[in-house]
Scaffold this active site. Sequence first.
Site, short mmCIF file in Angstrom:
data_model
loop_
_atom_site.label_atom_id
_atom_site.label_comp_id
_atom_site.label_asym_id
_atom_site.label_seq_id
_atom_site.Cartn_x
_atom_site.Cartn_y
_atom_site.Cartn_z
N SER A 246 35.91 44.68 44.91
CA SER A 246 36.20 45.94 45.59
C SER A 246 36.54 47.01 44.55
O SER A 246 36.57 46.74 43.36
CB SER A 246 37.38 45.77 46.53
OG SER A 246 38.55 45.53 45.78
N LYS A 247 36.83 48.18 45.03
CA LYS A 247 37.12 49.33 44.16
C LYS A 247 38.17 48.97 43.10
O LYS A 247 38.08 49.40 41.96
CB LYS A 247 37.68 50.49 45.00
CG LYS A 247 36.61 51.10 45.88
CD LYS A 247 36.33 52.54 45.49
CE LYS A 247 35.00 53.01 46.09
NZ LYS A 247 34.95 52.84 47.55
N ARG A 248 39.13 48.20 43.52
CA ARG A 248 40.22 47.79 42.67
C ARG A 248 39.74 47.14 41.37
O ARG A 248 40.40 47.17 40.35
CB ARG A 248 41.06 46.79 43.47
CG ARG A 248 42.36 46.35 42.92
CD ARG A 248 43.20 45.77 44.07
NE ARG A 248 42.42 44.84 44.90
CZ ARG A 248 42.28 43.54 44.60
NH1 ARG A 248 42.82 43.06 43.53
NH2 ARG A 248 41.58 42.76 45.39
N HIS A 249 38.57 46.52 41.40
CA HIS A 249 38.07 45.82 40.22
C HIS A 249 37.23 46.72 39.32
O HIS A 249 36.56 46.23 38.42
CB HIS A 249 37.21 44.63 40.65
CG HIS A 249 37.96 43.63 41.48
ND1 HIS A 249 37.81 43.53 42.83
CD2 HIS A 249 38.89 42.72 41.13
CE1 HIS A 249 38.60 42.57 43.28
NE2 HIS A 249 39.28 42.07 42.28
N GLY A 250 37.25 48.01 39.58
CA GLY A 250 36.42 48.89 38.78
C GLY A 250 35.07 49.04 39.45
O GLY A 250 34.99 49.02 40.66
#
Length: 474
Positions: A246-250
Amino acid sequence: MPAAAPPSERSVVTRIAPSPTGSMHIGTARVALFNWLYAKHFGGTFLLRIEDTDRERSTAGAVQVIFDGLQWLGLQPDAPAVFQYARADRHREVVEAMLRRGAAYRCYMTVEDLAAERERARADGRAIRSPWRDRDPAESENRPFVVRFKGHLEGETVVNDLVKGTVAFRNKELDDLVLIRSDGSPTYNLAVVVDDHDMGITHVIRGDDHLNNTARQTLIYQAMGFALPEFGHLPMIHGEDGAKLSKRHGAQAVSEFSDMGYLPEAMRNYLARLGWGHGDDELFTDAQAIEWFDVRDVVRAPARLDWAKLAHINNHYIRLADVPRLCDLVIDNLRRQDMELPADTKTRLLAAIPLVKDGAKTIVELGELCQFVLKQRPITLDEKCRSLLTEETRNLLTRLMDWLSKQDVWTPTALLESLREFAKAEGVGLGKFGAALRAVLSGGASAPDLASALCALGSDESLARLEDALSQVR
RNA sequence: GGGCCCUUCGUCUAUCGGUUAGGACAUCAGAUUUUCAAUCUGGGAAGAGGGGUUCGACUCCCCUAGGGCCUGCCA
């Protein structure tokens, strides 16, 4: 209608079927790659279908993103894209046939009815079933309706998956899924089946989030007498912490990987290696991947995106890439960063890139490594650089200027030799003036080893920068 | 809640009943050195847990635990 020969006897046709609702996910890219590899391996056909039946969320921009993403990745479909929504009439036609065969029924449940049924079904541990399976539509008082698949209450449906093996589902667990919405539009589970059949898809290779759907879809194939394709469900890609990407992982969009300076051939190599392997081979060409690939060899467990390994592979392909291409990519990248570039940027980069590219993991990094060559004279020296120019080093550099002006071979090896000789003649180590020389040549920007830096700059520019600095700090 | 899928070094993987469980990335140590990187040499690092089956199990079966997916008039 295509010939009814079973898929196993036709030449391979694969496809990817993304829905155009935003960016193109890296997972979609990998599914595309595996489909492409599989088709190419058998000399088959790789197709693209845009699943735009969700009119609310589908956008033309997102369609373009998919086209661009595939092109960038070098995974061109072998035929123009099929747009699913444009085939809605055909989908409805198939449902009409199912209705006639008693394989589907009109369901007049209201939203409230449905919610109640959902709750009951859950409590009973069974799938959703509508009372309208058996009721006379005449009792409906012409209320709006959806068309549902008439699921089987008994028996089981077996999916023979190329990567997961044999997976069995009890039919009572499979709900009476909606085929046609109350507004008359076809749903995904219906449309995929009809389109895959009509497009002659022999191998449905997709994410394993669809494994459960496959059982439902199999029922539709059977109800229509369509030949079943082969299925292969690929595990999804997770982030470095093992959670869904997800976004959290870049980055997760293909375009972001391109912006960050990854090369498409590196992406193909890395993505192919993620969840699939061929012995100890790590770095391989497209031709090798095509020769070796088989969905049957895909790993069954989800894989995590490993940035460090991606970077390593990207570095490998940057080393392999030819300089003019890298030069264009670097210029694009610097422009995107709103960098002001000298008129002769291209010439400067062409000289610098061969000397620094081995150390670059991305195009962005390559651009940074080239910064020193892009500085324009006279370079203003910062405090740190100035402090390196003591009287002693200034004297050394002055004599070095003289020494270098007599240097006629400007290659890294010749220059390194020359610098060593100079140091020897002066009776000092390279360390005595190395840092100062670097500061003067690069103006504080990162630069490769001194010999390479001199070589990239060329004799005129190098001597001029020395001259500038020495006069500046006098 | 129900169904389904998955589980080998930190990560990606090899192994397809008999291996000192191999490789790559990362990491650590050393070499090299004018910065950073690169490069070279070497090291550490794994079968989720518990039961079976078998002469022998990472490999086959069962259970447990953990993770994921589906359970939408999204795809």
